[in-house]
Enzyme design. Sequence first.
Site, short mmCIF file in Angstrom:
data_model
loop_
_atom_site.label_atom_id
_atom_site.label_comp_id
_atom_site.label_asym_id
_atom_site.label_seq_id
_atom_site.Cartn_x
_atom_site.Cartn_y
_atom_site.Cartn_z
N ARG A 184 -3.08 0.25 3.59
CA ARG A 184 -3.81 0.80 2.92
C ARG A 184 -5.04 0.10 2.43
NH1 ARG A 184 -0.07 2.61 -0.38
NH2 ARG A 184 0.49 4.35 -0.75
N LYS A 199 0.78 0.54 -3.62
CA LYS A 199 0.36 2.00 -4.63
C LYS A 199 2.19 1.88 -5.55
CE LYS A 199 -0.89 6.32 -4.62
NZ LYS A 199 -2.25 7.46 -4.08
N HIS A 214 -8.77 5.10 6.19
CA HIS A 214 -7.47 6.42 5.80
C HIS A 214 -6.60 6.61 7.56
CE1 HIS A 214 -4.63 6.67 1.76
NE2 HIS A 214 -4.23 7.77 3.08
N ARG A 240 -4.35 4.72 8.82
CA ARG A 240 -3.15 4.78 8.82
C ARG A 240 -2.52 6.45 8.92
NH1 ARG A 240 -0.52 3.34 3.86
NH2 ARG A 240 0.49 5.35 2.56
N HIS A 282 5.05 5.39 0.52
CA HIS A 282 5.61 6.86 -0.12
C HIS A 282 6.44 6.72 -1.10
CE1 HIS A 282 2.64 8.80 2.64
NE2 HIS A 282 2.08 8.00 2.48
N TYR A 313 3.36 15.08 6.95
CA TYR A 313 3.23 14.98 8.88
C TYR A 313 3.79 15.46 9.94
CZ TYR A 313 0.42 10.47 7.08
OH TYR A 313 -0.77 9.57 6.32
#
Length: 326
Positions: free
Chosen positions: A159, A184, A254, A257, A280, A289
């Site tokens: 990120r 995150k 992003h 990414r 994640h 995805y």
Amino acid sequence: MSNVPVPTVLLSRYFSHLKMNNWSSATIARRDYVLTKFIAWSSERGIDSVIEFTPELLAAYRRWLYHYRSERTGKPLKFCTQASYLKTVCGWCQWLTEQGWIGADPSTKVEVPKQEQRLPSSHLSIDEVEMLLSSVDLTTPTGLRDRAILELLYATGMRRGELIKLQLDDINHESGLAIIRQGKGRKDRVVPTGKRALEWLCKYLHDGRPTLVDEDTQVIFLTSRGNVFHPVNLSQLVKSYLTAAGITKPGSCHMLRHTAATLMLEGGADLRSIQTLLGHEQLNTTQIYTHVSINRLRDVHDKTHPGAKDRPPQSDPNKPDDKPTE
């Protein structure tokens, strides 16, 4: 209850509680933004104490969110934004109830809108990535920096906030690994940089960064003034290179990414590996995805679907003969 502090005081205590429980500053800042606006919205309706927070008030707030239109664009709030705002307010109400500031939690019956299952934003093809990377002027220190930024975003899928916080000690040049600290969810992870990205990073550190350093700092990527990047400025920088490369797809940091994840999936990577790379927490976040990896689906479709291959037309006994009669 007659001596209940004003909402802003209780809000400050709530944030102190979150800090004591190791919540990230970014999460607290987002909640501060939402709850400050909620308090202002309540005050406009004559609500000046948390004991006046009722299920009816929260239902009215939900309706207001639904009908709200941006003054600048005239567009409504996305359902995911509405849900985020409501969850934030509900979380505060739950804390107020647990602390005894209000008698009953008014948020128990609040229905949060369902969120859409949206596809990720646009991703680049391999050719478009190479066009983007080749658009950088490598004759300047900032050009070397920008090439290293683009390469690292593309190679690691990190990120923008994670890249901004990278420090010199976070790169292991021998193993080719980067440590992403406090990503995150305040979780650390280790990701491979890839040989090419590491080479450009080394070139920037050797030939570019020394001319940008204005003071003793361990942060890798610095602005032309020697400062740490602001997230918005980094997005604008990447967007400027996309534009220079003639790429009109919407997105910025992003999108790189998304590009990393999508191209890896099409190249045969498994979802668990991509989940680890992207950081994640839940696999279902990564599974989206699979919907954009259309090349693999097309190959499978061509090989297995009976209608995908060219076949000579079969005569239909119920179809009239198209040959003209003589």
